[in-house]
Design a protein around this motif. Sequence first.
Motif, PDB file in Angstrom:
ATOM      1  N   ASN A   1       0.709  -1.265   0.033  1.00  0.00           N
ATOM      2  CA  ASN A   1      -0.178  -0.028  -0.007  1.00  0.00           C
ATOM      3  C   ASN A   1       0.883   1.221  -0.021  1.00  0.00           C
ATOM      4  O   ASN A   1       2.162   1.027   0.210  1.00  0.00           O
ATOM      5  CB  ASN A   1      -0.965   0.083   1.176  1.00  0.00           C
ATOM      6  CG  ASN A   1      -0.210  -0.064   2.516  1.00  0.00           C
ATOM      7  OD1 ASN A   1       0.685   0.903   2.832  1.00  0.00           O
ATOM      8  ND2 ASN A   1      -0.468  -1.135   3.442  1.00  0.00           N
TER       9      ASN A   1
ATOM     10  N   ALA B   1       1.519   3.662   2.126  1.00  0.00           N
ATOM     11  CA  ALA B   1       2.467   3.770   3.288  1.00  0.00           C
ATOM     12  C   ALA B   1       3.562   2.934   3.243  1.00  0.00           C
ATOM     13  O   ALA B   1       4.577   3.347   3.558  1.00  0.00           O
ATOM     14  CB  ALA B   1       1.443   3.710   4.503  1.00  0.00           C
ATOM     15  N   THR B   2       3.257   1.455   3.303  1.00  0.00           N
ATOM     16  CA  THR B   2       4.436   0.741   3.172  1.00  0.00           C
ATOM     17  C   THR B   2       5.251   0.931   2.010  1.00  0.00           C
ATOM     18  O   THR B   2       6.558   0.644   2.102  1.00  0.00           O
ATOM     19  CB  THR B   2       3.992  -0.836   3.143  1.00  0.00           C
ATOM     20  OG1 THR B   2       3.085  -1.120   2.266  1.00  0.00           O
ATOM     21  CG2 THR B   2       3.058  -1.136   4.646  1.00  0.00           C
TER      22      THR B   2
ATOM     23  N   GLN C   1      -5.478  11.255  -5.347  1.00  0.00           N
ATOM     24  CA  GLN C   1      -4.621  10.340  -4.619  1.00  0.00           C
ATOM     25  C   GLN C   1      -3.063   9.730  -5.403  1.00  0.00           C
ATOM     26  O   GLN C   1      -2.136   9.873  -4.812  1.00  0.00           O
ATOM     27  CB  GLN C   1      -5.286   8.758  -4.692  1.00  0.00           C
ATOM     28  CG  GLN C   1      -6.540   9.120  -3.521  1.00  0.00           C
ATOM     29  CD  GLN C   1      -7.422   7.825  -3.671  1.00  0.00           C
ATOM     30  OE1 GLN C   1      -7.680   7.255  -4.602  1.00  0.00           O
ATOM     31  NE2 GLN C   1      -7.838   7.341  -2.579  1.00  0.00           N
TER      32      GLN C   1
ATOM     33  N   ILE D   1       0.708  10.412  -3.628  1.00  0.00           N
ATOM     34  CA  ILE D   1       1.430   9.086  -3.789  1.00  0.00           C
ATOM     35  C   ILE D   1       2.831   9.729  -4.332  1.00  0.00           C
ATOM     36  O   ILE D   1       3.971   9.390  -3.686  1.00  0.00           O
ATOM     37  CB  ILE D   1       1.030   7.977  -4.050  1.00  0.00           C
ATOM     38  CG1 ILE D   1      -0.172   7.519  -3.548  1.00  0.00           C
ATOM     39  CG2 ILE D   1       2.083   7.035  -4.365  1.00  0.00           C
ATOM     40  CD1 ILE D   1      -0.956   6.483  -4.205  1.00  0.00           C
TER      41      ILE D   1
ATOM     42  N   LYS E   1       3.435  10.953   5.367  1.00  0.00           N
ATOM     43  CA  LYS E   1       2.241  10.190   5.528  1.00  0.00           C
ATOM     44  C   LYS E   1       1.025  11.171   5.508  1.00  0.00           C
ATOM     45  O   LYS E   1       0.137  10.861   5.267  1.00  0.00           O
ATOM     46  CB  LYS E   1       2.607   9.015   6.190  1.00  0.00           C
ATOM     47  CG  LYS E   1       1.281   7.788   6.497  1.00  0.00           C
ATOM     48  CD  LYS E   1       1.512   7.015   7.536  1.00  0.00           C
ATOM     49  CE  LYS E   1       0.369   6.174   7.483  1.00  0.00           C
ATOM     50  NZ  LYS E   1       0.328   4.991   8.700  1.00  0.00           N
ATOM     51  N   PHE E   2       1.242  11.669   6.617  1.00  0.00           N
ATOM     52  CA  PHE E   2       0.153  12.720   7.140  1.00  0.00           C
ATOM     53  C   PHE E   2      -0.151  13.673   6.338  1.00  0.00           C
ATOM     54  O   PHE E   2      -1.281  14.057   5.903  1.00  0.00           O
ATOM     55  CB  PHE E   2       0.514  13.281   8.668  1.00  0.00           C
ATOM     56  CG  PHE E   2      -0.776  14.368   9.143  1.00  0.00           C
ATOM     57  CD1 PHE E   2      -1.647  13.617   9.738  1.00  0.00           C
ATOM     58  CD2 PHE E   2      -0.325  15.560   8.882  1.00  0.00           C
ATOM     59  CE1 PHE E   2      -2.721  14.632  10.232  1.00  0.00           C
ATOM     60  CE2 PHE E   2      -1.254  16.544   9.446  1.00  0.00           C
ATOM     61  CZ  PHE E   2      -2.594  15.935   9.848  1.00  0.00           C
TER      62      PHE E   2
ATOM     63  N   LEU F   1      -0.691  11.124   2.311  1.00  0.00           N
ATOM     64  CA  LEU F   1      -1.336   9.937   2.131  1.00  0.00           C
ATOM     65  C   LEU F   1      -2.608   9.761   2.672  1.00  0.00           C
ATOM     66  O   LEU F   1      -3.089   8.789   2.696  1.00  0.00           O
ATOM     67  CB  LEU F   1      -0.179   8.889   2.283  1.00  0.00           C
ATOM     68  CG  LEU F   1       1.293   8.800   1.578  1.00  0.00           C
ATOM     69  CD1 LEU F   1       2.090   7.554   1.990  1.00  0.00           C
ATOM     70  CD2 LEU F   1       0.925   8.657   0.214  1.00  0.00           C
ATOM     71  N   ARG F   2      -3.042  10.849   3.308  1.00  0.00           N
ATOM     72  CA  ARG F   2      -4.294  10.812   3.998  1.00  0.00           C
ATOM     73  C   ARG F   2      -5.586  10.119   3.163  1.00  0.00           C
ATOM     74  O   ARG F   2      -6.307   9.380   3.631  1.00  0.00           O
ATOM     75  CB  ARG F   2      -4.634  11.990   4.747  1.00  0.00           C
ATOM     76  CG  ARG F   2      -3.949  11.956   6.099  1.00  0.00           C
ATOM     77  CD  ARG F   2      -4.384  13.572   6.531  1.00  0.00           C
ATOM     78  NE  ARG F   2      -3.701  14.701   5.833  1.00  0.00           N
ATOM     79  CZ  ARG F   2      -4.241  15.951   6.036  1.00  0.00           C
ATOM     80  NH1 ARG F   2      -5.028  16.303   7.153  1.00  0.00           N
ATOM     81  NH2 ARG F   2      -3.801  16.867   5.375  1.00  0.00           N
ATOM     82  N   GLN F   3      -5.597  10.713   2.006  1.00  0.00           N
ATOM     83  CA  GLN F   3      -6.636  10.327   0.987  1.00  0.00           C
ATOM     84  C   GLN F   3      -6.361   8.905   0.411  1.00  0.00           C
ATOM     85  O   GLN F   3      -7.165   8.416  -0.231  1.00  0.00           O
ATOM     86  CB  GLN F   3      -6.617  11.424  -0.146  1.00  0.00           C
ATOM     87  CG  GLN F   3      -7.099  12.796   0.491  1.00  0.00           C
ATOM     88  CD  GLN F   3      -7.330  13.772  -0.837  1.00  0.00           C
ATOM     89  OE1 GLN F   3      -7.344  13.350  -1.970  1.00  0.00           O
ATOM     90  NE2 GLN F   3      -7.396  15.229  -0.416  1.00  0.00           N
TER      91      GLN F   3
ATOM     92  N   LYS G   1      -4.966   6.469   2.080  1.00  0.00           N
ATOM     93  CA  LYS G   1      -4.567   5.134   3.051  1.00  0.00           C
ATOM     94  C   LYS G   1      -5.489   3.915   2.894  1.00  0.00           C
ATOM     95  O   LYS G   1      -4.928   2.810   3.469  1.00  0.00           O
ATOM     96  CB  LYS G   1      -5.065   5.665   4.450  1.00  0.00           C
ATOM     97  CG  LYS G   1      -6.534   6.102   4.650  1.00  0.00           C
ATOM     98  CD  LYS G   1      -6.776   6.708   5.963  1.00  0.00           C
ATOM     99  CE  LYS G   1      -8.327   7.085   6.443  1.00  0.00           C
ATOM    100  NZ  LYS G   1      -8.398   7.583   7.640  1.00  0.00           N
ATOM    101  N   ASN G   2      -6.651   3.873   2.138  1.00  0.00           N
ATOM    102  CA  ASN G   2      -7.057   2.480   1.805  1.00  0.00           C
ATOM    103  C   ASN G   2      -6.718   1.904   0.428  1.00  0.00           C
ATOM    104  O   ASN G   2      -7.327   0.825   0.175  1.00  0.00           O
ATOM    105  CB  ASN G   2      -8.876   2.941   1.744  1.00  0.00           C
ATOM    106  CG  ASN G   2      -8.933   3.315   3.124  1.00  0.00           C
ATOM    107  OD1 ASN G   2      -8.828   2.783   4.183  1.00  0.00           O
ATOM    108  ND2 ASN G   2     -10.013   4.219   3.264  1.00  0.00           N
TER     109      ASN G   2
END
Length: 491
Positions: A117, A119-120, A165, A169, A237-238, A241-243, A245-246
């Motif tokens: 994803n 974040a990782t 998004q 990213i 990340k904050f 990547l908030r939008q 995260k899924n």
Amino acid sequence: MKPAQFAALLAGPAAFFLVLFFADLNPGHPEVTSMAAVTVWVAIWWLTEATDLAVTALLPFILMPILGIADSQTVAAQYMDQTIFLFIGGVLLAFAIERWNLHQRIALSILSKLGANPATMLGGVMVATFFISMWVSNTATVMMMLSAVLGIIVQVEKHDISTAQKNGIAKAMLLGLAYAASIGGMSTLVGTATNLAFYKIYLDAYKDAGDMNFVSWFVLAFPVAVMLLAAAFFILKFTFLRQAKNVVFDRSYFVASLRQLGKMAFEEKIVFAVFVITAYLWFGRKDIDFGSFHLKGWSRLLGTRASYITDSTVAIVMPILLFLIPSKNEKGKMLMSWEEAKKLPIGIILLLGSGFALAKGCDQSGLSTWLAQELLFLKDASPVFVIAGMCVIICIISELASNVACIQLVLPILIAIQKVTGLPPLMLMVPATMAASLGFMLPVATPPNTIVFGSGRIRAADMRNAGLVLDVAGIVIITVASLVIRVIIWD
């Protein structure tokens, strides 16, 4: 030539002559004023980049003998100090890693496991970059990793996610690449030129201390760098990547890319082996006590001759092996050729040498002693105030000027401050050196920032906003860590 550049060109010599002819810093000792004049000229041209930094770096070699501060032989020796060979060896090793694509294998190995994803994936890019930049220059690391990161971004853009998004990213990945390269370089003496500048100046100023080498720097800097890397990850990340995260990705792209590289070739294995042995020789010089496990240092084998061999010797011996080992896949060629070595950054070498020359001049002329007397008002100042204030000033300067030039101008002043405050020398010089790597706000602050900004996928505002928070986090982390280390080690 632009008016601003012309003004900067005139400002350097103008300030030089004003100080030289109209100031008398230490009556009866004209060499103090002369050295101050040289330093002012060099500082102005470095900070304004009126001409190429490497050109400015030649000024001390010209001016110091003319003004009677030091003879040409003494000044020239600073431009080829043994610390310079530590830098050269690190660069040669980096060239070999780049030539045989070992960096790509390391990066894809991490991403194939962590790229599930955004974040990782960001964490994978940052960890891989951080690790490589510990041993390879920050600029080379970003250049090596950029194509892989842009490839990741292109694959991300093929997924059915929103434009916001995708942009978030891309920004996180590119800024993570730049920031992790700068932070990783803080961890080892060979990671960035600012650390090498500190190493030389410290050894010259405190010859009998015997408390600074590759391992001791790593012990001090690595924990700080890891905390700063974690801060950078969470800030990016904050922020970006908030939008997303899924969003979930298929790691098969990275697995497939890794498979395309095939098995490690003979050349990769040898370069990796040389890299590992070099790291061991740097870390394993002296005995290391892990509590239940005790590792004996290799210097024991050399007896009294061990002191003749430094980290710089190791840095040159190991890359030379690569010039002597033949390649299996490229018949008639060695693992390294002089064609690759010709890319050595002579400009950085001159820049390092000029800083060493300035430091030598400040000491030999008495400018450092005069400065110490002028800074007596800091004698009773709180260590927190001194360290935090120093980090803020250095961070601001390094946003606008070369980090190496910045630290080479500041360290002689810190030596003077140390003499009046009585603080442990490393308590001032280590945080100052790390703070010089905190240029995260502006595209011109560091080469990694410039390179990723040149991709056209990041706005200046994106870098400014994320970089400001990270700069503040870095100042806090370095200050607090310095105070904690003081209690544990320096006191």
